[in-house]
Design a protein around this motif. Structure first.
Motif, PDB file in Angstrom:
ATOM      1  N   SER A 244       0.780  -1.127  -0.024  1.00 48.59           N
ATOM      2  CA  SER A 244      -0.032   0.085   0.168  1.00 48.59           C
ATOM      3  C   SER A 244       0.911   1.193  -0.108  1.00 48.59           C
ATOM      4  O   SER A 244       0.272   2.491  -0.646  1.00 48.59           O
TER       5      SER A 244
ATOM      6  N   ARG B 233       0.559   4.664  -2.474  1.00 46.52           N
ATOM      7  CA  ARG B 233       0.542   5.898  -1.798  1.00 46.52           C
ATOM      8  C   ARG B 233       1.548   6.849  -2.406  1.00 46.52           C
ATOM      9  O   ARG B 233       1.318   7.946  -2.865  1.00 46.52           O
TER      10      ARG B 233
ATOM     11  N   SER C 101      -3.393  -0.794  -8.953  1.00 47.26           N
ATOM     12  CA  SER C 101      -3.522  -0.173  -7.747  1.00 47.26           C
ATOM     13  C   SER C 101      -4.597   1.191  -8.289  1.00 47.26           C
ATOM     14  O   SER C 101      -5.314   1.537  -7.118  1.00 47.26           O
TER      15      SER C 101
ATOM     16  N   ILE D  12      -7.117  -1.308  -0.316  1.00 51.18           N
ATOM     17  CA  ILE D  12      -6.010  -0.239  -0.210  1.00 51.18           C
ATOM     18  C   ILE D  12      -6.564   1.035   0.025  1.00 51.18           C
ATOM     19  O   ILE D  12      -7.301   1.797  -0.674  1.00 51.18           O
TER      20      ILE D  12
ATOM     21  N   GLU E 158       2.134   1.107   7.675  1.00 49.52           N
ATOM     22  CA  GLU E 158       1.285  -0.215   7.846  1.00 49.52           C
ATOM     23  C   GLU E 158       1.804  -1.202   8.711  1.00 49.52           C
ATOM     24  O   GLU E 158       3.040  -1.429   9.016  1.00 49.52           O
TER      25      GLU E 158
ATOM     26  N   ASP F 227       1.260  -6.038   6.005  1.00 49.89           N
ATOM     27  CA  ASP F 227       0.911  -5.788   4.626  1.00 49.89           C
ATOM     28  C   ASP F 227       1.355  -7.206   3.924  1.00 49.89           C
ATOM     29  O   ASP F 227       1.826  -8.065   4.496  1.00 49.89           O
TER      30      ASP F 227
ATOM     31  N   VAL G 174      -0.980   5.826   4.095  1.00 49.86           N
ATOM     32  CA  VAL G 174      -2.000   4.529   4.158  1.00 49.86           C
ATOM     33  C   VAL G 174      -2.922   4.772   5.540  1.00 49.86           C
ATOM     34  O   VAL G 174      -2.199   5.334   6.521  1.00 49.86           O
TER      35      VAL G 174
END
Length: 566
Positions: free
Chosen positions: A33, A37, A90, A109, A130, A133, A163
């Motif tokens: 993620s 970003r 994504s 996501i 995170e 993940d 995130v």
């Protein structure tokens, strides 16, 4: 090769309608993620984001599913995505607000946008928000946050995208990116941020920023479209060359393209076996399974030779490799006590174990199995395949086995690499959680039935519930050590123990001289002794920290050697 252009919005719609498909040669979706970003951050700034490579064909091509949902394609011809899968998957997930499917698990996501980001966009991408993940860093022992909440908040405030975390979601200046993409109206976001009218100075600023965020959907990608008349084999070669030159794919991804070009439909078999291993606790990268197949097919582990293997030889190697991997996982779980890749210093160990058993036709006597256990545990503790050229070292061991070598020959090769095979206190000095010895510490302490200091649950990787989930604990908390100007040595593994999350939080930043005596008075010293932790009062003082480390290293080394020599 034709040229074309399409906006992010148009490409996402093509994926959703099933007009754009993935050929079997493509790797799986692997982005963390945090990578998503950073992609959004680049597009928000208007930075270049590369080109998209497509191939339109009428040839029946083996396909694989996108990590996001698609409708059935209404078209006869197939438009295949050769380069740009990670980016477009994504963006499709974020724009549509859909989860991605990674290794048979769905995960969202969730990216947040900071309405109050600094006017001058600062490049701040080192914060990993995170806690968990599905990327390549999954296989780690449990961690604990190193930064205070205030420190993290200050860093987040300088960022434009992060995130999502529960705490940030509750703050009015942070909005979900997917929610912004789903609507053209700003009212809900402005109201939540406390903007009550046009005269609020934030009204214009926030509105412009939301419009700029939505403009990501209008970002234009250049598309290179390969000729329709090319064959699948030619396109595979183009795919390999394009990605080799850009070093964007790993060698295993390029090998997968070559393998699937020769053995059509093989990806489904690979993924099915990968899923079976995951169900048994060994969620291994597909590249490891391919390397295992190459080892069984060629006697060495490098992918350069895969282009020379026939489809029949690939199929035979895959069958043998699967059997070898099944043995390796069984041996790791039952004989080594390793129930997760998180406890391996390198998954290459599984390849060597399976290859050895295959060479012995899966018949090992008790002495040979005991020696194999010793070699595997010491190789894991010493990081046999995680130092230097790992493929070269694996190939040395495969050659030893291929030439009829014994376990003792493998042990001698290991001795040549690392010197003495026992663990010394000096070897523990300066080691961190990334050290192979940290994983062996866990194995040794669990074997000694180390328990949480409050619940008395034996430590394990799979306890459920945040209260009981395993964490590593700084015996001397970092905040306390900062008071006496000790920072660099705070993360030494001699300062770490394994306890439950609830216990860790209850201790917080109390020094051991404060929290240990009540625990010892209630339950005795056994819980600490099982993790080689000194409990002598003078060693628990902040002023004695380095003496504590020296004493604990002696005890850890003794515990590890006892475990390895068992």
């Amino acid at each position: 090769m034709a040229k074309a252009e399409a906006t992010v919005e148009e490409l996402v719609a093509m994926i959703e309608r099933g007009e754009l498909r993935l050929p079997e040669m493509q790797r799986q979706y692997v982005w963390r993620s945090t990578r998503v970003r950073d992609l959004l951050d680049s597009l928000y700034r208007g930075y270049p984001s590369g080109a998209i490579l497509l191939w339109e064909t009428d040839e029946p091509i083996p396909l694989q599913a996108f990590a996001v949902s698609q409708e059935a394609s209404p078209y006869k011809s197939t438009r295949l995505l050769l380069d740009g899968q990670q980016r477009l998957t994504s963006l499709s997930a974020v724009v549509r607000g859909q989860p991605v499917t990674v290794r048979a698990r769905k995960r969202p996501i969730e990216i947040l946008f900071n309405l109050e980001h600094p006017d001058k966009l600062a490049v701040v991408t080192e914060v990993d928000e995170e806690a968990d993940d599905d990327g390549d860093d999954d296989d780690r022992l449990p961690d604990e946050p190193d930064s205070s909440d205030d420190e993290l908040q200050r860093r987040f405030d300088r960022m434009t995208f992060v995130v999502a975390t529960r705490k940030l979601e509750q703050q009015p200046q942070w909005v979900r990116v997917s929610d912004v993409f789903k609507t053209d109206g700003d009212g809900d976001f402005l109201k939540r941020a406390g903007v009550s009218g046009f005269d609020d100075p934030r009204y214009e600023k926030y509105s412009k920023r939301l419009a700029r965020l939505r403009s990501i959907k209008k970002y234009v990608y250049r598309m290179d479209v390969l000729e329709r008349g090319l064959s699948y084999e030619e396109v595979t070669e183009i795919f390999v060359r394009v990605n080799s030159l850009g070093a964007k794919l790993r060698s295993s991804d390029l090998a997968l393209a070559q393998i699937t070009a020769k053995w059509r439909g093989s990806l489904e078999k690979f993924q099915a076996f990968q899923h079976d291993c995951t169900k048994r606790g060994f969620d291994l990268d597909l590249g490891l399974h391919l390397k295992n197949m190459v080892a069984f097919g060629t006697g060495q582990s490098r992918f350069q030779t895969v282009g020379n293997l026939s489809a029949d030889r690939l199929q035979a190697a895959w069958k043998d490799g699967c059997r070898g991997m099944e043995f390796a996982i069984n041996f790791a779980r039952s004989n080594l006590g390793i129930e997760s890749p998180a406890l391996l210093s390198s998954p290459f160990l599984l390849v060597a174990l399976g290859f050895f058993a295959h060479a012995r036709k899966y018949v090992l006597d008790a002495d040979e199995a005991a020696r194999l256990r010793y070699w595997a545990l010491v190789a894991n503790a010493k990081g046999r395949y995680s130092r230097g050229s790992s493929e070269t070292l694996l190939d040395q061991d495969l050659a030893t086995i291929r030439d009829g070598g014994t376990v003792q020959d493998l042990i001698e090769r290991l001795r040549q690499q690392v010197g003495r095979l026992d663990i010394t206190p000096a070897e523990l000095e300066g080691r961190s959680i990334r050290s192979a010895l940290f994983k062996t510490m866990f194995l040794a302490f669990r074997k000694a039935e180390a328990r949480d200091w409050r619940s008395n649950l034996v430590i394990a990787l799979d306890h459920s519930g945040a209260q009981h989930r395993l964490q590593f604990h700084h015996i001397f908390p970092k905040a306390a050590l900062k008071q006496v100007s000790i920072i660099r040595e705070a993360d030494d593994i001699a300062n770490l123990a394994f306890i439950a999350g609830g216990t860790n939080r209850s201790i917080s930043d109390k020094p051991p001289a404060s929290y240990m005596p009540p625990l010892i008075q209630k339950s005795g010293t056994e819980a600490f002794e099982n993790q080689a932790i000194p409990t002598d009062d003078p060693l628990l003082e902040l002023s004695s920290y380095r003496d504590f480390l020296r004493e604990r290293r002696i005890r850890i080394a003794a515990a590890l050697n006892s475990f390895l020599d068992e």
